[in-house]
Write an enzyme that holds these catalytic residues in place. Structure first.
Site, PDB file in Angstrom:
ATOM      1  N   HIS A   1     -60.067  55.824  -7.482  1.00  0.00           N
ATOM      2  CA  HIS A   1     -61.071  56.056  -8.524  1.00  0.00           C
ATOM      3  C   HIS A   1     -61.942  57.277  -8.257  1.00  0.00           C
ATOM      4  CE1 HIS A   1     -59.703  52.134  -9.917  1.00  0.00           C
ATOM      5  NE2 HIS A   1     -59.945  52.682 -11.086  1.00  0.00           N
TER       6      HIS A   1
ATOM      7  N   GLU B   1     -50.452  46.373 -16.692  1.00  0.00           N
ATOM      8  CA  GLU B   1     -50.529  46.958 -15.341  1.00  0.00           C
ATOM      9  C   GLU B   1     -49.986  46.007 -14.283  1.00  0.00           C
ATOM     10  OE1 GLU B   1     -54.585  48.274 -14.813  1.00  0.00           O
ATOM     11  OE2 GLU B   1     -55.397  46.528 -15.823  1.00  0.00           O
TER      12      GLU B   1
ATOM     13  N   ASP C   1     -52.058  51.070 -11.686  1.00  0.00           N
ATOM     14  CA  ASP C   1     -51.832  49.755 -11.100  1.00  0.00           C
ATOM     15  C   ASP C   1     -50.384  49.308 -11.265  1.00  0.00           C
ATOM     16  OD1 ASP C   1     -54.230  48.877  -9.860  1.00  0.00           O
ATOM     17  OD2 ASP C   1     -55.158  48.835 -11.835  1.00  0.00           O
TER      18      ASP C   1
ATOM     19  N   CYS D   1     -52.770  54.648 -20.389  1.00  0.00           N
ATOM     20  CA  CYS D   1     -54.042  55.218 -19.938  1.00  0.00           C
ATOM     21  C   CYS D   1     -54.077  55.434 -18.437  1.00  0.00           C
ATOM     22  CB  CYS D   1     -55.212  54.356 -20.392  1.00  0.00           C
ATOM     23  SG  CYS D   1     -55.090  52.666 -19.805  1.00  0.00           S
TER      24      CYS D   1
HETATM   25  C1  PEP Z   1     -54.529  51.895 -14.434  1.00  0.00           C
HETATM   26  O1  PEP Z   1     -54.422  50.966 -13.621  1.00  0.00           O
HETATM   27  O2  PEP Z   1     -53.609  52.693 -14.689  1.00  0.00           O
HETATM   28  C2  PEP Z   1     -55.800  52.111 -15.135  1.00  0.00           C
HETATM   29  C3  PEP Z   1     -55.909  52.979 -16.102  1.00  0.00           C
HETATM   30  O3  PEP Z   1     -56.883  51.386 -14.712  1.00  0.00           O
HETATM   31  P1  PEP Z   1     -57.723  51.747 -13.400  1.00  0.00           P
HETATM   32  O4  PEP Z   1     -57.246  53.073 -12.888  1.00  0.00           O
HETATM   33  O5  PEP Z   1     -59.166  51.795 -13.792  1.00  0.00           O
HETATM   34  O6  PEP Z   1     -57.402  50.617 -12.504  1.00  0.00           O
HETATM   35 MG    MG Z   2     -55.928  49.458 -13.536  1.00  0.00          MG
END
Ligand code: PEP
Ligand code: MG
Length: 570
Positions: free
Chosen positions: A188, A430, A454, A501
């Site tokens: 993140h 995910e 994920d 996403c």
């Molecule tokens: C993902 O897991 O691809 C996602 C967009 O969520 P995050 O990166 O916030 O876990």
């Molecule tokens: Mg995620």
């Protein structure tokens, strides 16, 4: 001059002095002291210094943060000034002849535990205040002051072991980039660097040891390298590279108001991932056709208190109004894994990414979940809202989450509050279980958005934070492509749309494959949108269909990447 190779996590070049954001070792051992007066005086001096620090942080923070956020430091000052708190520490020094460090630690631990034992949000937050302020006090007592990134007032590159999302949220505009020991492209901190539009290189292994505070650094977020103390010639080369990068960025701006459409007329939507209203200008400037992922957890990291329904309503309304008639997909709270919030301490788990995370946590804390849903439902009349639940593994989980949403909707309507009837409700794909069962899910949801960060980590059983297994972040592996095909085809078979996403959606190699697979919506860091649009506008859907046919039958990710590169000019 030393060159270090890491993982390129956010594009761009920065040249600035290093600022090490490394927490000092605050371990203390108990000891009996001889001079009580001297120890008490040392303690009082540390209290005074901590109080000054809090004042300074607060005055700087007040310029960058909201009143609510800056008020956290008032709470800390109040705790520090509490005669009971100080009195107990002094008593331990005077009566028990305990050394000051151990006295601070013992009193703080007992007090925090006392607050934590009261099952009430207010006291949980006070526990967090005690821990926070005592750490600062102890650091000053030991003469190892904590670094204060909020106070940075000259251009720097942050060097750290890792940056938590909440550390990253506090960085001000003097921070020109960062380099960390650990992390991967989808951690993140990397995602936040992209939304802040600052270069970042992660997984540099020992960068915190290799660099001294104040060393000059050339950070290359395009190639994933860090040069420590570059010579003049190298600095000039990086200045040129930076200028070329900025010129290319400027050129791409011409596509801001263009559609995203292949040469044979197949149109897709390119939308932005945001972490809050602060990312909206970046989304607009980079030509986002909506928001495909609003990571609402960042709202919960702004202060030591949970955001109220009202505060959330204001933010959701602002985002929806700013996007007008463009869609906004808001993801409900996804805490856990590498995302922690001060206001909601989570129990330690052996495998936090496999534990009580996201919607699983929301089911345990329905009060928090319902507050968020109410805020969203109330805001729904201000734009085109889509609600998405993260980390859904089973249909029961989806039904339960949607059921709670509908209950809150009914309650609001009964209270005479207007709620839109056009909110789409979807899920993130995910977890492999959901991807495999996408045909069944598709009958009940309005849309899918694939979270590849994920999905890849769970499919390959490779922690997205671990640099040791970063080679298993293989979004282009045929196994992932086959899962994606099933997900997208299943959505279409039921007349639903499928988006993505995860970071994969913004990668150049992915664009031809995802166009071939028929993905409808691509959501990414705003800074990737224009380059992705340029690429998609140069390829044809029918050719990409053929490319994907072959890619699905490849054996390895390398074969897929070679195939894409030999078909499309990337
Ligand atoms: C993902 O897991 O691809 C996602 C967009 O969520 P995050 O990166 O916030 O876990
Ligand atoms: Mg995620």
């Amino acid at each position: 001059m030393t060159k270090i190779n890491g993982i390129a996590a956010s594009n761009g070049i920065a040249i600035a002095k290093a600022y090490k954001l490394v927490m000092p070792d605050l371990t203390v051992t108990q000891a009996t002291i001889a001079d009580v007066d001297e120890e008490v005086a040392k303690f009082k001096a540390a209290v005074e210094q901590t109080s000054k620090d809090l004042e300074t942080i607060k005055s700087v923070a007040a310029k960058n943060l909201s009143d609510d956020e800056a008020a956290v430091f008032d709470a800390h000052a109040l705790m520090l000034g509490d005669p009971e708190f100080q009195g107990q520490i002094e008593a331990k020094i005077k009566d028990e002849k305990l050394n000051g460090g151990a006295a601070i630690e013992t009193v703080a631990t007992t007090m925090a535990a006392m607050f934590e034992s009261i099952p009430d949000q207010y006291f949980q937050e006070r526990a967090a205040d005690v821990k926070d302020v005592s750490r600062r006090l102890l650091a000053n007592f030991l003469g190892k002051p904590l670094p204060n990134p909020t106070l940075i007032d000259e251009e720097v590159i942050i060097v750290a072991d890792d940056l938590t999302p909440s550390d990253t949220a506090q960085l001000n505009s003097f921070v020109k980039g960062f380099a960390t020991n650990i992390g991967g492209r989808t951690s993140h901190s990397a995602i936040m660097a992209r939304s802040l539009e600052i270069p970042a290189v992660v997984s540099c292994k020992t960068i915190t040891e290799d660099v001294q505070d104040g060393d000059m650094i050339a950070l290359d977020g395009i190639d994933g390298t860090v040069i420590i103390n570059p010579d003049e010639e190298t600095i000039q080369a990086y200045i040129q590279k930076r200028d070329a990068y900025l010129a290319e960025k400027e050129e791409l701006k011409k596509l801001v108001n263009e559609k995203t459409i292949t040469t044979d007329g197949h149109q897709v939507e390119l939308v932005a991932n945001i972490g809050g209203a602060g990312d909206l200008p970046g989304a607009h400037d980079n030509g986002a056709e909506g928001v495909g992922l609003f990571r609402t957890e960042f709202l919960y990291m702004e202060s030591a208190d949970l955001p109220t329904e009202e505060r959330q309503f204001e933010v959701y309304k602002e985002v929806l109004e700013s996007m007008g008639d463009k869609p906004v997909v808001v993801r409900t709270l996804d805490i856990g894994g590498d995302k922690k919030i001060e206001a909601l301490p989570l129990p330690e788990e052996m495998n936090p990414f496999l534990g009580v995370r996201a919607v699983r946590l929301c089911f345990q804390r329905e009060d928090i979940f319902r507050t968020q849903l109410r805020a969203l439902l109330r805001a729904s009349v201000y734009g085109k809202l889509r609600i998405m639940f993260p980390m859904i593994a089973t249909l029961q989980e989806f039904r339960k989450a949607k059921g709670i949403l509908m209950e809150e909707k009914d309650k609001l309507v009964a209270e005479g509050i207007e709620v839109s009837d056009e909110i789409q409700v979807g899920i993130m794909i995910e977890i492999p279980a959901a991807a495999v069962l996408a045909d069944q899910f598709a009958k009940e949801v309005d849309f899918f958005s694939v979270g590849t960060n994920d999905l890849v980590q769970y499919t390959f059983a490779a922690d997205r934070m671990s640099s040791g297994v970063s080679y298993l972040y293989q979004p282009f592996n045929p196994s992932i492509l086959r899962l994606l095909k099933h997900v997208i085809d299943s959505a279409h078979a039921e007349g639903k749309w499928a988006g993505m996403c995860g970071e994969m959606a913004g990668e150049a190699i992915a664009a031809p494959l995802l166009i071939g697979l028929g993905l409808d919506e691509f959501s990414m860091s705003a800074t990737s949108i224009l380059a992705q649009r340029k690429l998609i506008n140069s390829i044809s859907k029918s050719e990409m269909d053929k490319l994907v046919e072959k890619a699905l039958n490849c054996c390895t990710m390398d074969e897929v990447v070679d195939l894409v590169k030999s078909t499309v000019n990337i």
